[in-house]
Design a protein around this motif. Structure first.
Motif, PDB file in Angstrom:
ATOM      1  N   HIS A 180       0.828  -1.212   0.000  1.00 35.80           N
ATOM      2  CA  HIS A 180       0.000   0.000   0.000  1.00 35.80           C
ATOM      3  C   HIS A 180       0.859   1.257   0.000  1.00 35.80           C
ATOM      4  N   TYR A 235       3.605   3.278  15.642  1.00 31.93           N
ATOM      5  CA  TYR A 235       2.970   4.572  15.361  1.00 31.93           C
ATOM      6  C   TYR A 235       3.133   5.461  16.585  1.00 31.93           C
ATOM      7  N   GLU A 245       4.657   6.976  11.470  1.00 30.68           N
ATOM      8  CA  GLU A 245       4.855   5.529  11.578  1.00 30.68           C
ATOM      9  C   GLU A 245       6.233   5.145  11.057  1.00 30.68           C
TER      10      GLU A 245
HETATM   11 FE   LIG Z   1       0.864   2.781   7.696  1.00 29.87          FE
END
Ligand SMILES: [Fe+2]
Length: 284
Positions: A180, A235, A245
């Motif tokens: 992603h 995070y 992050e």
């Molecule tokens: Fe992430």
């Protein structure tokens, strides 16, 4: 179809430029590249910069996506206009400030501000960190959405962006082999939800966990491991409430990859059992 080839930068307003930059250099481990006209440029990799902070509204966020050529930028402008999306061409002065050869700006349906840039600057010098956090690259962002299904359709309909997994309605999307690059997180307003830097290994994540905890930085989630991307993560909260992050080990996907649906539960965000203290990640 607008072909995105890279994710380049975030531009973030901040209430206190000096303390935000101090956090970015002393704690995140970014290198300050330059200061000009009230803007400070920082990076964690080979790009000219990954983040530009400016004195301004902390809710003023823009992210930059790269197309390959000036022709591709013109074609993208035509595609957006044909789809009824308001867009504007950046001025020469604005392009200089973004360190790109040209750009257009538009808003996604939620209202997230996006620069489509062409020929962004590469650095002629290697990244030299101000602290050794093990950062290897700026890799992805989370963005907020007030209608995830609509926004996923927007991104996958007009761009070479597709979901590789979903957690509830939160789509983890990419334009290249990395699992992603942009993740959609349902809430009720626009904005960048988190900013990710890859680090070399789990050792860097654990070192940073102790380093940041000792310095009273608010840890928001982790250390943990995402079952979707396989990445180990940490995070933490930065200035102006932004979430940053570190992660390591994000999977690459190939053409055979089929997106999986996970329930919107804590376990879908962390397979080790960490509980998120991030509203957009939490089911309770
Ligand atoms: Fe992430």
């Amino acid at each position: 179809m607008i072909e995105i080839v890279d994710i380049r930068y975030c531009r973030l307003g901040t209430a206190d430029l000096d303390s935000t930059v101090a956090f970015a250099t002393n704690l995140i481990g970014l290198e300050e590249v330059d200061r000009a006209d009230g803007q400070v440029y920082l990076r964690g990799d080979h790009r000219d910069h990954n983040i530009c902070y400016f004195e301004g509204d902390p809710n003023d966020h823009t992210f930059g996506l790269e197309v390959e050529t000036l022709d591709a930028l013109d074609a993208a402008a035509t595609t957006l206009q044909a789809a009824g999306i308001d867009m504007r061409r950046g001025s020469d002065a604005e392009a200089v400030a973004r360190r790109v050869m040209g750009f257009i700006n538009f808003k996604d349906p939620t209202g997230n501000s996006v620069d489509l840039v062409v020929r962004p600057f590469h650095s002629g010098r290697r990244y030299f960190p101000s602290r050794d956090a093990g950062i290897t690259e700026f890799s992805h962002i989370g963005i907020k959405t007030d209608d995830a299904a609509r926004d996923e359709k927007f991104w996958s309909g007009l761009f070479n962006i597709r979901a590789n997994d979903r957690i509830g309605d939160a789509a983890l999307m990419s334009f290249d082999k990395v699992h992603h690059r942009i993740a959609l997180f349902p809430t009720d307003h626009a904005g960048i939800q988190h900013i990710n830097f890859q680090v070399e290994s789990i050792d860097d994540i654990m070192r940073s966990h102790y380093f940041l905890t000792e310095r009273q930085v608010q840890i928001r989630f982790g250390p943990g491991r995402h079952p979707t991307s396989g990445a180990m993560f940490l995070y933490y909260e930065g200035p102006d409430g932004m979430t940053y992050e570190y992660s390591s080990g994000v999977r690459n996907v190939d053409a055979d990859w089929r997106p999986r649906q996970l329930p919107f539960k804590d376990e879908s965000f962390c397979m080790w059992g960490a509980r998120p203290n991030i509203p957009e990640f939490s089911d309770n």
